[in-house]
Design a protein around this motif. Structure first.
Motif, PDB file in Angstrom:
ATOM      1  N   VAL A 354       0.828  -1.207   0.000  1.00  0.00           N
ATOM      2  CA  VAL A 354       0.000   0.000   0.000  1.00  0.00           C
ATOM      3  C   VAL A 354       0.864   1.260   0.000  1.00  0.00           C
ATOM      4  N   LEU A 355       1.958   1.223   0.752  1.00  0.00           N
ATOM      5  CA  LEU A 355       2.820   2.400   0.838  1.00  0.00           C
ATOM      6  C   LEU A 355       3.440   2.756  -0.502  1.00  0.00           C
ATOM      7  N   GLN A 356       3.708   1.772  -1.325  1.00  0.00           N
ATOM      8  CA  GLN A 356       4.289   2.043  -2.638  1.00  0.00           C
ATOM      9  C   GLN A 356       3.344   2.856  -3.523  1.00  0.00           C
ATOM     10  N   VAL A 357       2.056   2.772  -3.250  1.00  0.00           N
ATOM     11  CA  VAL A 357       1.061   3.503  -4.046  1.00  0.00           C
ATOM     12  C   VAL A 357       0.815   4.894  -3.488  1.00  0.00           C
ATOM     13  N   PHE A 358       0.623   4.986  -2.166  1.00  0.00           N
ATOM     14  CA  PHE A 358       0.142   6.230  -1.573  1.00  0.00           C
ATOM     15  C   PHE A 358       1.225   7.110  -0.957  1.00  0.00           C
ATOM     16  N   LEU A 359       2.347   6.528  -0.576  1.00  0.00           N
ATOM     17  CA  LEU A 359       3.374   7.332   0.078  1.00  0.00           C
ATOM     18  C   LEU A 359       4.334   7.890  -0.965  1.00  0.00           C
ATOM     19  N   PRO A 360       4.528   9.218  -1.001  1.00  0.00           N
ATOM     20  CA  PRO A 360       5.466   9.803  -1.971  1.00  0.00           C
ATOM     21  C   PRO A 360       6.851   9.194  -1.826  1.00  0.00           C
ATOM     22  N   GLY A 485      -2.269 -18.206   5.103  1.00  0.00           N
ATOM     23  CA  GLY A 485      -2.425 -18.195   3.657  1.00  0.00           C
ATOM     24  C   GLY A 485      -1.710 -17.031   2.992  1.00  0.00           C
ATOM     25  N   VAL A 486      -1.834 -15.831   3.589  1.00  0.00           N
ATOM     26  CA  VAL A 486      -1.195 -14.648   3.018  1.00  0.00           C
ATOM     27  C   VAL A 486       0.325 -14.757   3.091  1.00  0.00           C
ATOM     28  N   ARG A 487       0.837 -15.235   4.207  1.00  0.00           N
ATOM     29  CA  ARG A 487       2.295 -15.385   4.341  1.00  0.00           C
ATOM     30  C   ARG A 487       2.841 -16.437   3.383  1.00  0.00           C
ATOM     31  N   ARG A 505       4.425   0.159 -11.190  1.00  0.00           N
ATOM     32  CA  ARG A 505       4.198  -0.679 -12.372  1.00  0.00           C
ATOM     33  C   ARG A 505       3.972  -2.137 -11.999  1.00  0.00           C
ATOM     34  N   ALA A 506       4.513  -2.527 -10.846  1.00  0.00           N
ATOM     35  CA  ALA A 506       4.435  -3.927 -10.442  1.00  0.00           C
ATOM     36  C   ALA A 506       3.013  -4.368 -10.121  1.00  0.00           C
ATOM     37  N   PHE A 507       2.099  -3.437  -9.954  1.00  0.00           N
ATOM     38  CA  PHE A 507       0.735  -3.833  -9.628  1.00  0.00           C
ATOM     39  C   PHE A 507       0.013  -4.472 -10.805  1.00  0.00           C
ATOM     40  N   PHE A 508       0.624  -4.448 -11.962  1.00  0.00           N
ATOM     41  CA  PHE A 508       0.085  -5.172 -13.117  1.00  0.00           C
ATOM     42  C   PHE A 508       0.813  -6.504 -13.314  1.00  0.00           C
ATOM     43  N   VAL A 512       1.782 -10.124  -8.234  1.00  0.00           N
ATOM     44  CA  VAL A 512       1.173  -9.141  -7.340  1.00  0.00           C
ATOM     45  C   VAL A 512      -0.343  -9.247  -7.392  1.00  0.00           C
ATOM     46  N   ILE A 513      -0.882  -9.414  -8.593  1.00  0.00           N
ATOM     47  CA  ILE A 513      -2.341  -9.540  -8.743  1.00  0.00           C
ATOM     48  C   ILE A 513      -2.858 -10.758  -7.988  1.00  0.00           C
ATOM     49  N   VAL A 514      -2.147 -11.876  -8.113  1.00  0.00           N
ATOM     50  CA  VAL A 514      -2.563 -13.098  -7.412  1.00  0.00           C
ATOM     51  C   VAL A 514      -2.495 -12.904  -5.899  1.00  0.00           C
ATOM     52  N   HIS A 515      -1.414 -12.290  -5.425  1.00  0.00           N
ATOM     53  CA  HIS A 515      -1.222 -12.083  -3.982  1.00  0.00           C
ATOM     54  C   HIS A 515      -2.300 -11.160  -3.410  1.00  0.00           C
ATOM     55  N   VAL A 516      -2.575 -10.067  -4.101  1.00  0.00           N
ATOM     56  CA  VAL A 516      -3.601  -9.128  -3.631  1.00  0.00           C
ATOM     57  C   VAL A 516      -4.984  -9.758  -3.721  1.00  0.00           C
ATOM     58  N   GLY A 517      -5.250 -10.500  -4.792  1.00  0.00           N
ATOM     59  CA  GLY A 517      -6.539 -11.161  -4.955  1.00  0.00           C
ATOM     60  C   GLY A 517      -6.799 -12.184  -3.865  1.00  0.00           C
ATOM     61  N   LEU A 518      -5.759 -12.945  -3.495  1.00  0.00           N
ATOM     62  CA  LEU A 518      -5.907 -13.916  -2.419  1.00  0.00           C
ATOM     63  C   LEU A 518      -6.234 -13.214  -1.096  1.00  0.00           C
ATOM     64  N   GLY A 519      -5.531 -12.114  -0.827  1.00  0.00           N
ATOM     65  CA  GLY A 519      -5.796 -11.371   0.402  1.00  0.00           C
ATOM     66  C   GLY A 519      -7.223 -10.846   0.449  1.00  0.00           C
ATOM     67  N   ALA A 520      -7.709 -10.309  -0.665  1.00  0.00           N
ATOM     68  CA  ALA A 520      -9.078  -9.793  -0.719  1.00  0.00           C
ATOM     69  C   ALA A 520     -10.101 -10.906  -0.483  1.00  0.00           C
ATOM     70  N   THR A 521      -9.854 -12.066  -1.071  1.00  0.00           N
ATOM     71  CA  THR A 521     -10.762 -13.200  -0.898  1.00  0.00           C
ATOM     72  C   THR A 521     -10.804 -13.669   0.550  1.00  0.00           C
TER      73      THR A 521
END
Length: 549
Positions: A354-360, A485-487, A505-508, A512-521
Motif C-alpha cells: 500500500v505504501l508504494q502507491v500512496f506514500l510519496p 495463507g497470506v504469508r 508498475r508492479a501492480f500489473f 502481485v495480482i494473485v497475492h492481492v486477490g488472495l488477500g481480498a478473498t
C-alpha cells in the motif's frame, strides 16, 4: 411507566445510532477528501513547511480548542434538552468556551510565536500564519454555544452539515493557495499561510452554518427578575463540573498530543514532516471509525445514565439503564476489537504494498514506513481505550473525575518514561507510537477497574460480561488461517519484493495480482465468518432501531 421508559430508551438508541451513522459518514467523506488533497500537499509543500503546519500549528490549535471546550462539552452532555437542571442557565455554560478561548488563543499564539525555534521562524509568512490560526480558533469557538445546543437536542445533522462543509472548504482553500504558490512564486513562501487560510475557512464555515441553523448567535439569558450574579446566568453545578473536567483536560491533552510536544522540541522539521505524513495515514481508521463511535457512546451513556448518576432513578429504571449501558458498551467494544484484529491480520501483511502507491517516494526513505508499521499495532489499544473512556466520561462523578486526574499524572510519567527509554534504545520517532501503546494500555486497565466498580456499586456487576468483548473462536481461526495463507502466498510469489523493485508498475504483475486477490478473498471470507458469529450483537442493534419505526 415502564412502557414509557422503554419507548424513551428506544428513541435514544435510535438517535444514537443515527448520530453514529452520520458521524461515520462525515468522517469517511471528509477523510477521503483530505486524503486526496494530502496526496497533492505532500508533493507541493516542503517537508519543513508540512512539519510546521501538521505538527506545530495543529498542536497550537488543538491546545486552544481542547482546553477551552472539552470539559464543557463533557459536562453538558449530562443534561437533557435544557428543560431541566437549570434550563437556560445550564445551556449558558456553553458560552464558557468563548469566554475562556479568546484570551487563551491570544496567549497561546503569542507564546508560541515568541519561543518557536529559529528554524521554524525562518519559514515564510510564519507570524502571519500564526495570527490567522488564532483567528480560526476563535471563530470555531464562537460556534460552541450552538454546537452544545445541537448535541443536547440530538440534532446531529447540523454538526454533520457544518463540519462537512467546513472540511470541504478547508481542503479547497489550502490546495488553491498552495498550488498558486507553487506555480507563480519562485520563493514558495505561502505554504504555511495556505494551511492557515484553510483552517480559517473551516472555522468560518462551521460558525456560519451553526448561526444559520439557529437564526443567529444565541443570547446569554439570565434568571428573570434576579440581580446580576454568576449563579443567575450559569447553573453552578454544571459550571463546577465543567471546570473540574477542564482542569483534567490539561493532563489528558498532554497525553493525547504528547508526541507533538516531544517532536516540536526535539526533532528537526524534516523529521516532523515525515512523522506527520505517517500519522496522517495511520490515523485514518481511528478518525473515520473509532472517533465517531467514541463520541456517540459519550452521548448515549450520558443520556442513559444521567438519572442513575444523579440518584433520581428508581430501582426498575436504574436496572434498565444499566442493562442498556452494559449492552452498548460490550457490544461496541466487541465490534472494535474484532475490527482491530482484522486490521492487524491483513494490515501487517499488505502495508508495504500500500505504501508504494500512496506514500510519496521521498518519504519512503524516511522513518514514515516504520512509524506506520507501529501504528498497525497501536490501532487495537486506541479502539478499546476510546470506547471505555467514553463510558468513564459519562458515568464518573466529581470524586471519580478528581481521582482520574491524579491517575492521569501517573500516566503522563509512564508515557514520558517510555518515550525517553525507547529513544535511548535507538527506536527513533517510532518510540512515540510504542510509548502511546504502553500509556493507553495503562489507561485501559484503569477504566476497566472503574467500570467494574461502577456496576458493582450499583449492585449490577452481573450485567457487565467482559468475556463477550472478545471475538468468537471461529473468527479467530479464520483470521489465523488467513494469516498463514497470506504469508505462504508472499513466500511463493514474493509480491512485496517485486513492488519494491518495480514500483507502481508492479501492480500489473501477475504475482502481485494473485497475492492481492488472495488477500481480498480471505478478507471477505473472514468478514463473513465474523458476521455470522456476531449476530447476537448485530441483531440487537437492528432490533433496537426497528422498535422506533
Amino acid at each position: 411507566m415502564s412502557t414509557t421508559n422503554s419507548h424513551d430508551a428506544s428513541n435514544l438508541r435510535s438517535s444514537s445510532l443515527s448520530s453514529l451513522t452520520s458521524l461515520v459518514g462525515l468522517q469517511l467523506s471528509s477523510r477521503l477528501l483530505t486524503f486526496i488533497l494530502n496526496q497533492a500537499l505532500f508533493r507541493l509543500a516542503s517537508p519543513k513547511a508540512y512539519g510546521v503546519a501538521a505538527i506545530q500549528f495543529e498542536l497550537v490549535l488543538s491546545t486552544i480548542l481542547f482546553l477551552s471546550r472539552e470539559g464543557v462539552r463533557g459536562a453538558l452532555l449530562r443534561i437533557g434538552t435544557g428543560k431541566e437542571k437549570g434550563g437556560n442557565r445550564a445551556l449558558n455554560v456553553g458560552f464558557v468556551p468563548v469566554i475562556i478561548g479568546i484570551p487563551l488563543a491570544l496567549c497561546t499564539t503569542v507564546l508560541y510565536a515568541s519561543y518557536a525555534s529559529a528554524e521554524t521562524k525562518s519559514q515564510g509568512m510564519f507570524r502571519e500564519s500564526v495570527a490567522v490560526y488564532a483567528l480560526a480558533a476563535i471563530l470555531e469557538l464562537m460556534a460552541e454555544p450552538m454546537h452544545n445546543m445541537a448535541m443536547a437536542e440530538l440534532k446531529t445533522h447540523i454538526r454533520v452539515r457544518a463540519e462537512g462543509v467546513g472540511i470541504t472548504f478547508k481542503t479547497i482553500v489550502t490546495f488553491i493557495v498552495l498550488f498558486y504558490d507553487y506555480i507563480t512564486r519562485s520563493e514558495h513562501d505561502l505554504a504555511l499561510l495556505s494551511f492557515a487560510l484553510g483552517q480559517l475557512a473551516y472555522g468560518a464555515c462551521v460558525f456560519a452554518i451553526y448561526a444559520w441553523s439557529y437564526n443567529g448567535f444565541p443570547r446569554l439569558r439570565g434568571t428573570t427578575g434576579s440581580s446580576w450574579s454568576l449563579a443567575s446566568y450559569f447553573d453552578m453545578e454544571v459550571l463546577t463540573l465543567s471546570m473540574t473536567m477542564t482542569s483534567q483536560s490539561l493532563v489528558k491533552h498532554f497525553l493525547t498530543e504528547g508526541d507533538k510536544f516531544i517532536l516540536s522540541w526535539f526533532s528537526p522539521l524534516e523529521d516532523q514532516g515525515g512523522y506527520a505524513v505517517a500519522v496522517n495515514y495511520g490515523s485514518l481508521i481511528a478518525r473515520i471509525i473509532f472517533q465517531p463511535i467514541e463520541e456517540t457512546l459519550r452521548l448515549y451513556f450520558s443520556k442513559t445514565l444521567s438519572d442513575v448518576t444523579s440518584g433520581k432513578a428508581n430501582t426498575e429504571q436504574k436496572r434498565s439503564a444499566l442493562s442498556d449501558a452494559s449492552r452498548a458498551l460490550i457490544g461496541l467494544l466487541h465490534i472494535q476489537v474484532s475490527a482491530s484484529l482484522f486490521v492487524l491480520c491483513f494490515g501487517t501483511q499488505y502495508l508495504a504494498l500500500v505504501l508504494q502507491v500512496f506514500l510519496p517516494a521521498q518519504y519512503l526513505k524516511t522513518s514514515a514506513p516504520r512509524i506506520l508499521s507501529a501504528w498497525i499495532w497501536y490501532i487495537p489499544v486506541l479502539a478499546i481505550n476510546g470506547g471505555l473512556e467514553a463510558f468513564l466520561a459519562s458515568a464518573a462523578g466529581k470524586k471519580d473525575v478528581n481521582r482520574q486526574s491524579g491517575w492521569m499524572i501517573v500516566f503522563s510519567f509512564i508515557y514520558i518514561g517510555s518515550a525517553v527509554g525507547l529513544y535511548r534504545q535507538n527506536y527513533g520517532d517510532v518510540s512515540l507510537v510504542y510509548a502511546n501503546i504502553i500509556n493507553l494500555s495503562a489507561r485501559i486497565a484503569y477504566v476497566v477497574f472503574f467500570s467494574t466498580s461502577f456496576f458493582r456499586r450499583h449492585k449490577a456487576e452481573s450485567l457487565l460480561t467482559w468475556r463477550k468483548v472478545f471475538p468468537s473462536f471461529s473468527f479467530l481461526v479464520a483470521l489465523l488461517a488467513s494469516l498463514v495463507g497470506v504469508r505462504t502466498s508472499e513466500t511463493t510469489w514474493r509480491a512485496t519484493e517485486i513492488v519494491k523493485i518495480q514500483g507502481r508498475r508492479a501492480f500489473f504483475h501477475r504475482a502481485v495480482i494473485v497475492h492481492v486477490g488472495l488477500g481480498a478473498t480471505l478478507a471477505l471470507a473472514s468478514l463473513g465468518v465474523w458476521w455470522r458469529s456476531s449476530r447476537e450483537f448485530l441483531s440487537t442493534f437492528r432490533s433496537r432501531k426497528a422498535k422506533t419505526n
